[in-house]
Design a protein around this motif. Structure first.
Motif, PDB file in Angstrom:
ATOM      1  N   SER A   1       4.066   0.208   7.509  1.00  0.00           N
ATOM      2  CA  SER A   1       3.443   0.343   8.829  1.00  0.00           C
ATOM      3  C   SER A   1       2.331  -0.688   8.991  1.00  0.00           C
ATOM      4  O   SER A   1       1.506  -0.872   8.086  1.00  0.00           O
ATOM      5  N   PHE A   2       2.315  -1.363  10.156  1.00  0.00           N
ATOM      6  CA  PHE A   2       1.233  -2.286  10.490  1.00  0.00           C
ATOM      7  C   PHE A   2       0.084  -1.519  11.129  1.00  0.00           C
ATOM      8  O   PHE A   2       0.298  -0.577  11.896  1.00  0.00           O
ATOM      9  N   ALA A   3      -1.139  -1.963  10.833  1.00  0.00           N
ATOM     10  CA  ALA A   3      -2.316  -1.359  11.456  1.00  0.00           C
ATOM     11  C   ALA A   3      -2.389  -1.750  12.920  1.00  0.00           C
ATOM     12  O   ALA A   3      -2.047  -2.870  13.305  1.00  0.00           O
ATOM     13  N   ARG A   4      -2.825  -0.798  13.756  1.00  0.00           N
ATOM     14  CA  ARG A   4      -3.054  -1.039  15.182  1.00  0.00           C
ATOM     15  C   ARG A   4      -4.385  -0.399  15.536  1.00  0.00           C
ATOM     16  O   ARG A   4      -4.600   0.778  15.265  1.00  0.00           O
ATOM     17  N   VAL A   5      -5.235  -1.147  16.157  1.00  0.00           N
ATOM     18  CA  VAL A   5      -6.560  -0.646  16.488  1.00  0.00           C
ATOM     19  C   VAL A   5      -6.815  -0.887  17.973  1.00  0.00           C
ATOM     20  O   VAL A   5      -6.450  -1.922  18.525  1.00  0.00           O
ATOM     21  N   ASP A   6      -7.458   0.080  18.619  1.00  0.00           N
ATOM     22  CA  ASP A   6      -7.791  -0.027  20.049  1.00  0.00           C
ATOM     23  C   ASP A   6      -6.548  -0.290  20.888  1.00  0.00           C
ATOM     24  O   ASP A   6      -6.417  -1.332  21.542  1.00  0.00           O
ATOM     25  N   ASN A   7      -5.625   0.664  20.809  1.00  0.00           N
ATOM     26  CA  ASN A   7      -4.417   0.624  21.636  1.00  0.00           C
ATOM     27  C   ASN A   7      -3.594  -0.651  21.449  1.00  0.00           C
ATOM     28  O   ASN A   7      -3.143  -1.278  22.393  1.00  0.00           O
ATOM     29  N   GLY A   8      -3.412  -1.034  20.213  1.00  0.00           N
ATOM     30  CA  GLY A   8      -2.495  -2.132  19.941  1.00  0.00           C
ATOM     31  C   GLY A   8      -3.139  -3.419  19.467  1.00  0.00           C
ATOM     32  O   GLY A   8      -2.442  -4.321  19.029  1.00  0.00           O
ATOM     33  N   ARG A   9      -4.472  -3.557  19.561  1.00  0.00           N
ATOM     34  CA  ARG A   9      -5.106  -4.786  19.066  1.00  0.00           C
ATOM     35  C   ARG A   9      -4.820  -4.928  17.584  1.00  0.00           C
ATOM     36  O   ARG A   9      -4.977  -4.003  16.807  1.00  0.00           O
ATOM     37  N   ALA A  10      -4.416  -6.116  17.182  1.00  0.00           N
ATOM     38  CA  ALA A  10      -3.988  -6.324  15.807  1.00  0.00           C
ATOM     39  C   ALA A  10      -5.161  -6.248  14.830  1.00  0.00           C
ATOM     40  O   ALA A  10      -6.235  -6.794  15.071  1.00  0.00           O
ATOM     41  N   PHE A  11      -4.995  -5.551  13.740  1.00  0.00           N
ATOM     42  CA  PHE A  11      -5.884  -5.538  12.597  1.00  0.00           C
ATOM     43  C   PHE A  11      -5.003  -6.011  11.442  1.00  0.00           C
ATOM     44  O   PHE A  11      -4.029  -5.332  11.111  1.00  0.00           O
ATOM     45  N   PRO A  12      -5.246  -7.171  10.860  1.00  0.00           N
ATOM     46  CA  PRO A  12      -4.260  -7.827   9.999  1.00  0.00           C
ATOM     47  C   PRO A  12      -4.056  -7.176   8.634  1.00  0.00           C
ATOM     48  O   PRO A  12      -4.262  -7.793   7.597  1.00  0.00           O
ATOM     49  N   VAL A  13      -3.652  -5.921   8.645  1.00  0.00           N
ATOM     50  CA  VAL A  13      -3.375  -5.191   7.409  1.00  0.00           C
ATOM     51  C   VAL A  13      -2.062  -4.437   7.578  1.00  0.00           C
ATOM     52  O   VAL A  13      -1.801  -3.860   8.640  1.00  0.00           O
ATOM     53  N   VAL A  14      -1.238  -4.452   6.550  1.00  0.00           N
ATOM     54  CA  VAL A  14       0.011  -3.708   6.546  1.00  0.00           C
ATOM     55  C   VAL A  14       0.010  -2.791   5.332  1.00  0.00           C
ATOM     56  O   VAL A  14      -0.487  -3.163   4.264  1.00  0.00           O
ATOM     57  N   ALA A  15       0.514  -1.578   5.505  1.00  0.00           N
ATOM     58  CA  ALA A  15       0.559  -0.590   4.422  1.00  0.00           C
ATOM     59  C   ALA A  15       2.000  -0.345   4.005  1.00  0.00           C
ATOM     60  O   ALA A  15       2.890  -0.223   4.857  1.00  0.00           O
ATOM     61  N   ALA A  16       2.222  -0.265   2.692  1.00  0.00           N
ATOM     62  CA  ALA A  16       3.557  -0.019   2.152  1.00  0.00           C
ATOM     63  C   ALA A  16       3.491   1.148   1.178  1.00  0.00           C
ATOM     64  O   ALA A  16       2.732   1.115   0.204  1.00  0.00           O
ATOM     65  N   GLY A  17       4.280   2.205   1.450  1.00  0.00           N
ATOM     66  CA  GLY A  17       4.342   3.353   0.558  1.00  0.00           C
ATOM     67  C   GLY A  17       5.450   3.180  -0.460  1.00  0.00           C
ATOM     68  O   GLY A  17       6.565   2.781  -0.118  1.00  0.00           O
ATOM     69  N   CYS A  18       5.162   3.484  -1.710  1.00  0.00           N
ATOM     70  CA  CYS A  18       6.080   3.153  -2.813  1.00  0.00           C
ATOM     71  C   CYS A  18       6.576   4.388  -3.565  1.00  0.00           C
ATOM     72  O   CYS A  18       5.989   5.471  -3.489  1.00  0.00           O
ATOM     73  N   MET A  19       7.652   4.174  -4.306  1.00  0.00           N
ATOM     74  CA  MET A  19       8.281   5.251  -5.069  1.00  0.00           C
ATOM     75  C   MET A  19       7.385   5.793  -6.176  1.00  0.00           C
ATOM     76  O   MET A  19       7.529   6.945  -6.594  1.00  0.00           O
ATOM     77  N   ASP A  20       6.460   4.988  -6.664  1.00  0.00           N
ATOM     78  CA  ASP A  20       5.599   5.448  -7.754  1.00  0.00           C
ATOM     79  C   ASP A  20       4.370   6.203  -7.244  1.00  0.00           C
ATOM     80  O   ASP A  20       3.485   6.537  -8.023  1.00  0.00           O
ATOM     81  N   GLY A  21       4.310   6.457  -5.940  1.00  0.00           N
ATOM     82  CA  GLY A  21       3.194   7.200  -5.364  1.00  0.00           C
ATOM     83  C   GLY A  21       2.049   6.334  -4.877  1.00  0.00           C
ATOM     84  O   GLY A  21       1.083   6.853  -4.318  1.00  0.00           O
ATOM     85  N   SER A  22       2.137   5.023  -5.076  1.00  0.00           N
ATOM     86  CA  SER A  22       1.053   4.138  -4.654  1.00  0.00           C
ATOM     87  C   SER A  22       1.244   3.700  -3.212  1.00  0.00           C
ATOM     88  O   SER A  22       2.352   3.717  -2.673  1.00  0.00           O
ATOM     89  N   VAL A  23       0.147   3.299  -2.584  1.00  0.00           N
ATOM     90  CA  VAL A  23       0.177   2.697  -1.251  1.00  0.00           C
ATOM     91  C   VAL A  23      -0.428   1.314  -1.381  1.00  0.00           C
ATOM     92  O   VAL A  23      -1.606   1.164  -1.725  1.00  0.00           O
ATOM     93  N   CYS A  24       0.380   0.306  -1.110  1.00  0.00           N
ATOM     94  CA  CYS A  24      -0.068  -1.074  -1.194  1.00  0.00           C
ATOM     95  C   CYS A  24      -0.584  -1.514   0.170  1.00  0.00           C
ATOM     96  O   CYS A  24       0.121  -1.400   1.176  1.00  0.00           O
ATOM     97  N   LEU A  25      -1.823  -2.009   0.219  1.00  0.00           N
ATOM     98  CA  LEU A  25      -2.382  -2.593   1.432  1.00  0.00           C
ATOM     99  C   LEU A  25      -2.393  -4.102   1.264  1.00  0.00           C
ATOM    100  O   LEU A  25      -2.837  -4.619   0.237  1.00  0.00           O
TER     101      LEU A  25
END
Length: 463
Positions: free
Chosen positions: A168-192
């Motif tokens: 999932s890509f971050a969205r701030v203030d109704n769609g303004r881009a915040f240049p961070v993407v989050a990835a959920g993984c099989m090992d339980g970690s979340v990569c930013l």
């Protein structure tokens, strides 16, 4: 020669054969009965849906039984006064052209999830090869037979600690881009990871992985970042703040505030502030989740429950439950019984007035947000307990896209008529393998899909 022994063996063999014949006959008889019961079960399900709809519209005299057994009046007139947005069929305008085909986007591994960033320029895919890929898919529209292959080759590949199953890509203030993407993984970690394109071309992709600021070990964050006890089911960002929700098969939901300081090529250092502001714990896996009310509400579905849980972030995470049985508790809508699990939640565009739910019983549901009211039931596809159905809205809010486990296609429902109007399949340039994930742009008629045919496709509206 022992003649008596031979006769005895022959008798045993004849007896065994006869017993086997009888058993086979019995198996056939029971198989026929099983098919009859399955047909009866489907008929009963359909009848139940009819009764539910009649009850909501007052077809059962507008009365129900409260939990104490006393008769309770349902305000049918109030239901009739509700504004219905799905009266007329859609305009017939939705993406159906696979304009971009990105083959082997994760090499020999299967892509498992996809998303598009707020300005529609980047396609993120997560794969079984434990990588998060960021692809400028528009490059594939350039003239030439090699443009798609070059777009794949030039993609930014960010290593993760396990297969990536949600992104999932971050969205701030109704769609303004915040240049961070989050990835959920099989090992339980979340990569930013940093997803801006302004870094020097020589910057290694692994250096885009964001780490907590030095010494930031408060509220469950350590030097490794966000970590759940089991694999991550889903991740989503608030549309109004840099707040990430991650849900896991261990029954936990974590809300993490990510620093929104300057992230650019000049100031980028690979570290941001991270703080878990709330952890929510359930007894069973959290299967689906989304933000509502411009980020003020978090909606979750927990396996084995008969309701959606709404958490008010502005009122101390106060929980409100809304029944999935078509009516509030005590109105004769089957109480806590539930015959399906919700595996995907998606709010409608333009404010999220409606909520789409994908279930594991070949049924997609449209509900009015913040109520128990079921607006539409969508059928015609197949998903069971072994499937992982995904859904997405068209930008107009008139159509719903969804996967089907027995067809390599994306089904397109006209919500008003509750019917499938198109199947985006191999016949019109679609996937040749099971579709694993769907994402629809918040801003345009652009849809992304990934499949077990090892490709990603970007669908555009015919001009």
């Amino acid at each position: 020669m022992d003649l008596l022994a031979d006769i005895g063996h022959a008798d045993q063999l004849t007896s065994a054969r006869e017993e086997n014949r009888v058993l086979q006959s019995k198996v056939k008889e029971l198989s026929v009965r099983v098919h009859e019961l399955l047909a009866e079960n489907q008929a009963l399900k359909a009848e139940v849906e009819i009764y539910r709809e009649e009850f909501k519209r007052g077809g059962l005299s507008g009365h129900g039984l409260a939990e104490d057994g006393k008769e309770e009046f349902v305000d049918v007139e109030k239901e009739d006064d509700d504004v219905e947005d799905f009266i007329t069929s859609g305009s017939g305008i939705y993406p159906c052209d696979p304009a971009v085909v990105l083959s082997h986007v994760h090499g020999a591994a299967n892509p498992l999830c996809c998303s598009i960033n707020p300005d529609d320029s980047l396609l993120a895919t997560g794969g079984a090869d434990s990588s998060l890929n960021l692809c400028r898919w528009g490059l594939a529209l350039a003239p030439g037979d090699e443009s798609s292959a070059k777009a794949v080759t030039d993609a930014i590949r960010i290593p993760c600690s396990g297969p990536v199953i949600c992104v999932s890509f971050a969205r701030v203030d109704n769609g303004r881009a915040f240049p961070v993407v989050a990835a959920g993984c099989m090992d339980g970690s979340v990569c930013l990871a940093y997803c801006g394109l302004d870094l020097d071309a020589a910057t290694e992709s692994k250096d885009r992985v964001l780490r907590p600021e030095v010494g930031n070990d408060c509220n469950g964050i350590n030097q490794h970042g966000i970590k759940h006890g089991r694999y991550v089911k889903t991740v989503c960002w608030s549309p109004s703040a840099p707040l990430l929700a991650s849900a896991s098969a261990d029954g936990t939901v974590q809300l993490t505030r990510v620093g929104d300081g300057a992230l650019s090529g000049e100031n980028f250092c690979g570290r941001v502030s991270m703080e878990i502001i709330q952890s929510i714990h359930f007894d069973s896996p959290v299967e689906a989740m989304c933000f509502l009310d411009n980020g003020d509400t978090l909606c979750c579905y927990v396996r084995g429950t008969s309701y959606l849980s709404y958490f008010n972030l502005k009122d101390g995470f106060k929980q409100t439950k809304y029944s999935l049985n078509g009516g509030s508790s005590g109105t004769g809508c089957f109480g806590d019984h539930i015959s399906f699990a919700v595996l995907s939640l998606c709010p409608s565009p333009n404010g999220g007035k409606y909520l789409a739910l994908a279930t594991d019983t070949s049924r997609n549901i449209i509900m009015e947000t913040g109520t128990d009211r079921i607006v539409r039931n969508l059928y015609g596809h197949k998903n069971d307990g072994y499937s992982n159905p995904k859904i997405a809205w068209s930008s107009s809010g008139q159509y719903l896209y969804g996967t089907s486990q027995d067809e390599n296609c994306v089904c397109v429902w006209d919500i008003a008529s509750s019917s499938i109007v198109k199947k985006l399949d191999e016949g019109n340039g679609g996937h040749t393998g099971l579709v694993r994930d769907i994402y629809s742009s918040h801003n345009s008629d652009t849809v992304a899909t990934v499949s077990f045919d090892k490709s990603a496709r970007v669908w555009l509206r015919d001009i």
